[in-house]
Scaffold this motif. Structure first.
Motif, PDB file in Angstrom:
ATOM      1  N   ALA B 164       0.784  -1.165   0.017  1.00  0.00           N
ATOM      2  CA  ALA B 164       0.089  -0.070  -0.039  1.00  0.00           C
ATOM      3  C   ALA B 164       1.024   1.292   0.109  1.00  0.00           C
ATOM      4  O   ALA B 164       2.071   1.276   0.540  1.00  0.00           O
ATOM      5  N   GLU B 168      -1.503   6.155   2.214  1.00  0.00           N
ATOM      6  CA  GLU B 168      -2.863   5.588   2.118  1.00  0.00           C
ATOM      7  C   GLU B 168      -3.683   5.593   3.160  1.00  0.00           C
ATOM      8  O   GLU B 168      -3.282   5.507   4.394  1.00  0.00           O
ATOM      9  N   LYS B 173      -7.651  -0.500   1.171  1.00  0.00           N
ATOM     10  CA  LYS B 173      -6.426  -0.688   0.332  1.00  0.00           C
ATOM     11  C   LYS B 173      -5.035  -0.953   1.322  1.00  0.00           C
ATOM     12  O   LYS B 173      -4.094  -1.596   0.954  1.00  0.00           O
TER      13      LYS B 173
END
Ligand SMILES: [Zn+2]
Lengths: 81, 374
Positions: B164, B168, B173
């Motif tokens: 990731a 993020e 995710k």
């Protein structure tokens, strides 16, 4: 029952004989070593580690003094209602 | 005995219309039973029913259908509705064996949510091969076999996603399995089920794979097994094959005196779109004395286009300019059904199955009545 006969319950895999398929990291390892040993979770950093009786109640990574026991792996039955 | 009196068409129309007034609803009870009107024959006859009863289909998709039962009594329509909701068997999760659940959602709540997920699979397998799970003689749940139980498994662990992006923020995710969906539930075939429920068409699977079951964070685990059984909606709503099965009576709108010009625009706006249409007053109408259209040739007039779309909000009864010009009502014997399936049955199969169930119940009742008079 005398104090000496009492055994600290271990969080070993034997408690979950019906579990099938993959085994999870989150379950942690069993108590293969000699002597009562428990899995603990650090309340701060989330590290899983084993501790024996007499060990200092501290996280091995960050030194946090709040530790949690893992949930029992015994099966619990519910009605989906 | 004197011959039976036949009521006029206008009288029959009055009897089958429920009047919706500005503050009351009147003429609500049906009166078409013997002895209510002296001298009339109102006895039920199969011949008359056969000739007057009609079914009209409005739309049909596997998930939803709408149709009208015309000429049936409320008792029949309501019996069908109740059978649809609570007496058609389906397969649903009944018992959950939790080995581990370290998510924030409690075991009880999680199991309840799992029970409500609608499943589907081979129709032949579910309807013909799978049977009820019988109770043992002492009332406890009976033994479990491949023909009365379907086994499922849900094993998910949330882990960090090492690939990731460093900035993020989105959990889905950032972690693997941050969301547990219905599609994560696996079918575990037992015995003959492996042949009957084969992927991809016939396997036991959730109807809607995107149902969110739980949310997890790294290190949290859900590990459980489930047993599905057959049941009916009367026992628990999770067994109901319909999301909703309901009916409403056909609305009627009668314009008794002309509504013209700007009033016609306002009148149309009192109803949902498509219920009222606007037309021009024709020369013939304008030249008919006593029609109310005299001298209004070419003006707009309100006409009823499609009363089925009306929601019967009664908005038009609130305005003084329409007073005495419109009558609202509902047709007593016209039931507009709407069936929304949860997915184990197609919506058209549901109606047929409900009728089959009702027939079976009637046959059982008939036997009892025959025994009673014997
Ligand atoms: Zn720590």
């Amino acid at each position: 029952m005398s104090r000496e006969a009492y055994q600290v319950p271990t969080g070993s895999q034997a408690a979950n004989p019906a579990a099938v398929g993959k085994s999870f990291d989150a379950y942690g390892g069993g108590a293969a070593e000699v002597g009562p040993q428990m899995q603990y979770l650090c309340g701060d950093c989330g590290l899983k580690f084993q501790m024996r009786r007499g060990d200092a109640i501290r996280c091995k990574e960050c030194g946090c003094r709040i530790l949690y026991k893992e949930r029992t792996k015994r099966m619990v039955q519910f009605e989906a209602r | 005995m004197a011959p039976f009196v036949k009521p006029s068409e206008a009288e029959l129309e009055r009897r089958r219309t429920i009047q919706i007034n500005d503050e009351t609803v009147t003429n609500i009870s049906s009166t078409d039973f013997p002895g209510h009107y002296p001298g009339e024959d109102n006895s039920w006859s199969f011949e008359t029913f056969k000739n007057t009863f009609r079914v009209e289909h409005h739309y049909l998709t596997p998930a939803e259908s709408s149709f009208s039962l015309i000429g049936a009594d409320a008792a029949i329509a309501n019996a069908l509705r109740r059978i649809l909701i609570s007496e058609i068997p389906t397969l649903a999760i009944e018992t959950v064996y939790v080995y581990n659940n370290t998510s924030v959602i409690q075991d009880e709540v999680l199991c309840h949510r799992l029970g409500l997920i609608p499943f589907t699979g081979s129709k032949k397998g579910i309807r013909e091969f799978l049977r009820w799970r019988r109770k043992a003689e002492d009332g406890t749940p009976g033994p479990v076999y491949d023909y009365n139980t379907v086994q499922l498994r849900l094993q998910v662990e949330c882990t960090r996603n090492p690939s990731a992006a460093p900035d993020e923020r989105e959990p889905t995710k950032l972690y693997h399995h941050a969301h547990v969906y219905a599609r994560d539930i696996e079918f575990v075939p037992a015995g003959r089920q492996a042949d009957l429920f084969q992927a991809p068409e016939d396997i036991i699977r959730p109807v809607n794979p995107d149902i969110l079951v739980a949310k997890l964070r790294p290190g949290q685990v859900i590990d459980l097994q489930m047993h599905m059984h057959k049941g009916v909606g009367a026992d628990h709503a999770k067994f109901s094959p319909v999301a909703t099965a309901s009916y409403r009576l056909l609305p009627t709108i009668t314009i008794t005196r002309p509504i013209l010009g700007r009033d016609a625009d306002k009148f149309a706006r009192c109803f949902p779109r498509g219920v009222i249409a606007l037309e021009r007053v024709s020369a013939a109408e304008a030249n008919t004395p006593g029609s109310g259209y005299e001298g209004h040739e070419g003006e707009k007039k309100a006409v009823v286009a499609d009363p089925m779309k009306d929601t019967v909000s009664r908005e038009c009864l609130r305005h003084p300019e329409f007073e005495g010009k419109v009558k609202l009502g509902r047709r007593r014997d016209h039931f507009i059904f709407s069936i929304e399936s949860t997915g184990q049955w197609d919506s058209d199969e549901l109606l047929l199955e409900a009728i089959k169930t009702m027939k079976k119940k009637c046959e059982r009742l008939e036997k009892q009545v025959i025994n009673m008079v014997r």
